[in-house]
Design a protein around this motif. Structure first.
Motif, mmCIF file in Angstrom:
data_model
loop_
_atom_site.group_PDB
_atom_site.id
_atom_site.type_symbol
_atom_site.label_atom_id
_atom_site.label_comp_id
_atom_site.label_asym_id
_atom_site.label_seq_id
_atom_site.Cartn_x
_atom_site.Cartn_y
_atom_site.Cartn_z
ATOM 1 N N ASN A 104 0.851 -1.189 0.000
ATOM 2 C CA ASN A 104 0.000 0.000 0.000
ATOM 3 C C ASN A 104 0.888 1.240 0.000
ATOM 4 O O ASN A 104 1.632 1.469 0.955
ATOM 5 C CB ASN A 104 -0.916 0.019 1.227
ATOM 6 N N PHE A 105 0.807 2.024 -1.054
ATOM 7 C CA PHE A 105 1.591 3.247 -1.125
ATOM 8 C C PHE A 105 0.828 4.421 -0.522
ATOM 9 O O PHE A 105 1.431 5.343 0.019
ATOM 10 C CB PHE A 105 1.954 3.552 -2.586
ATOM 11 N N GLU A 106 -0.498 4.384 -0.626
ATOM 12 C CA GLU A 106 -1.340 5.409 -0.020
ATOM 13 C C GLU A 106 -2.631 4.759 0.449
ATOM 14 O O GLU A 106 -3.117 3.800 -0.171
ATOM 15 C CB GLU A 106 -1.678 6.521 -1.017
ATOM 16 N N LEU A 107 -3.203 5.288 1.524
ATOM 17 C CA LEU A 107 -4.485 4.803 2.024
ATOM 18 C C LEU A 107 -5.202 5.982 2.680
ATOM 19 O O LEU A 107 -4.682 6.571 3.626
ATOM 20 C CB LEU A 107 -4.275 3.665 3.019
ATOM 21 N N HIS A 108 -6.368 6.346 2.142
ATOM 22 C CA HIS A 108 -7.113 7.488 2.649
ATOM 23 C C HIS A 108 -8.563 7.087 2.911
ATOM 24 O O HIS A 108 -9.197 6.437 2.074
ATOM 25 C CB HIS A 108 -7.091 8.640 1.643
ATOM 26 N N GLU A 134 -9.756 5.235 -0.462
ATOM 27 C CA GLU A 134 -8.841 5.367 -1.593
ATOM 28 C C GLU A 134 -7.546 4.641 -1.265
ATOM 29 O O GLU A 134 -6.969 4.838 -0.190
ATOM 30 C CB GLU A 134 -8.544 6.836 -1.881
ATOM 31 N N ARG A 135 -7.088 3.824 -2.206
ATOM 32 C CA ARG A 135 -5.857 3.071 -1.977
ATOM 33 C C ARG A 135 -5.011 3.035 -3.242
ATOM 34 O O ARG A 135 -5.505 2.695 -4.318
ATOM 35 C CB ARG A 135 -6.182 1.638 -1.534
ATOM 36 N N LEU A 136 -3.741 3.373 -3.097
ATOM 37 C CA LEU A 136 -2.768 3.245 -4.180
ATOM 38 C C LEU A 136 -1.942 2.012 -3.867
ATOM 39 O O LEU A 136 -1.258 1.961 -2.847
ATOM 40 C CB LEU A 136 -1.882 4.492 -4.243
ATOM 41 N N ARG A 137 -1.991 1.023 -4.765
ATOM 42 C CA ARG A 137 -1.418 -0.276 -4.443
ATOM 43 C C ARG A 137 -0.536 -0.788 -5.569
ATOM 44 O O ARG A 137 -0.614 -0.339 -6.709
ATOM 45 C CB ARG A 137 -2.541 -1.286 -4.151
ATOM 46 N N TYR A 146 -4.880 2.182 -8.727
ATOM 47 C CA TYR A 146 -5.445 3.144 -7.789
ATOM 48 C C TYR A 146 -6.925 2.831 -7.647
ATOM 49 O O TYR A 146 -7.669 2.837 -8.626
ATOM 50 C CB TYR A 146 -5.245 4.568 -8.308
ATOM 51 N N LYS A 198 -0.468 9.538 -9.684
ATOM 52 C CA LYS A 198 -0.599 8.399 -8.780
ATOM 53 C C LYS A 198 0.122 7.167 -9.319
ATOM 54 O O LYS A 198 0.829 6.472 -8.586
ATOM 55 C CB LYS A 198 -2.083 8.067 -8.577
#
Length: 243
Positions: A104-108, A134-137, A146, A198
């Motif tokens: 997981n690079f981002e998790l909102h 929201e998740r960037l994986r 994304y 992203k």
């Protein structure tokens, strides 16, 4: 590695060449982007014409197994991540089943007012806020997808859940919601500035875009998911069974 073709076989020469190339591709010597012998050498080794060899090469290039660069040569393509629409799992579960560790690079997590389309899908008052995840994986090397998910208030998500866990595992074990049906729309779009940033691609790059409408065991909608995938790192496979 030495290969040869049986010129007395009833199997067409280009089919034999294709099968030999598939074997060559699986040879560690040629994996991970290494180049194959040039066409002249390979055709001579197999004792076939270059046009026959190209027929076999073109088939594998079309399938995405080989990459041909003019003036440079032909190399084995790096394997792309794939996802099947049949017997689908959560993204984490499916990637783990393929031996891929998801990062997981981002998790909102936010609470938002749904747009008209989402409110209509959930059949809720448009003024009622819903949870947005929201998740960037991707893999350790970098992100390739994304996700944006919206959830029906009925599910009972608080936003405090550990979303590093598989999503459907959270829903089933913590909220008794079982995903039983997924309706999907898949297409291609050009990456806008936001998605390009992203996924670390150029603006305008082709992106695989998937909408997923998910229903629970009572045939009630509970998740609306948008997925943006790097086209050079992901392929979406559909299986159909005729009954």
């Amino acid at each position: 590695m030495k290969f040869s073709i049986d010129h007395k076989s009833p199997v067409p020469l280009h089919i034999q060449a294709e099968n030999l190339l598939r074997t060559m591709i699986n040879d560690p010597e040629h994996l991970n982007g290494k180049f194959l012998p040039n066409e002249v050498e390979l055709a001579k080794q197999l004792a076939i014409s270059r046009s026959t060899l190209r027929q076999a090469l073109n088939k594998l290039v079309y399938e995405g197994l080989l990459i041909r660069k003019k003036g440079i040569g032909t190399k084995v393509a790096e394997p792309v991540i794939s996802s099947k629409s049949k017997n689908w799992l959560s993204f984490t579960q499916e990637m783990n089943a393929r031996g891929i560790n998801v990062k997981n690079f981002e998790l909102h997590v936010t609470w938002v007012t749904p747009d008209e389309k989402t409110a209509n899908f959930f059949d809720i008052d448009p003024s009622k806020k819903i949870l947005k995840l929201e998740r960037l994986r991707g893999k350790v090397e970098g992100p390739f997808v994304y996700f944006i998910s919206y959830f029906h208030p009925r599910v009972g998500l608080s936003g405090e859940e550990d979303f590093k866990r598989p999503l459907y595992d959270i829903l089933e074990k913590d909220h008794l919601v079982v995903a039983t049906l997924s309706k999907e729309e898949v297409g291609a779009i050009a990456a806008d500035k936001f998605i390009a940033a992203k996924l670390e691609v150029e603006v305008g790059s082709p992106i695989l875009f998937r909408k997923r409408f998910v229903y629970d065991q009572g045939d009630r909608p509970f998740e609306y998911n948008l997925g943006y995938y790097r086209a050079d790192s992901f392929v979406y496979t559909v299986e159909s069974v005729r009954e």
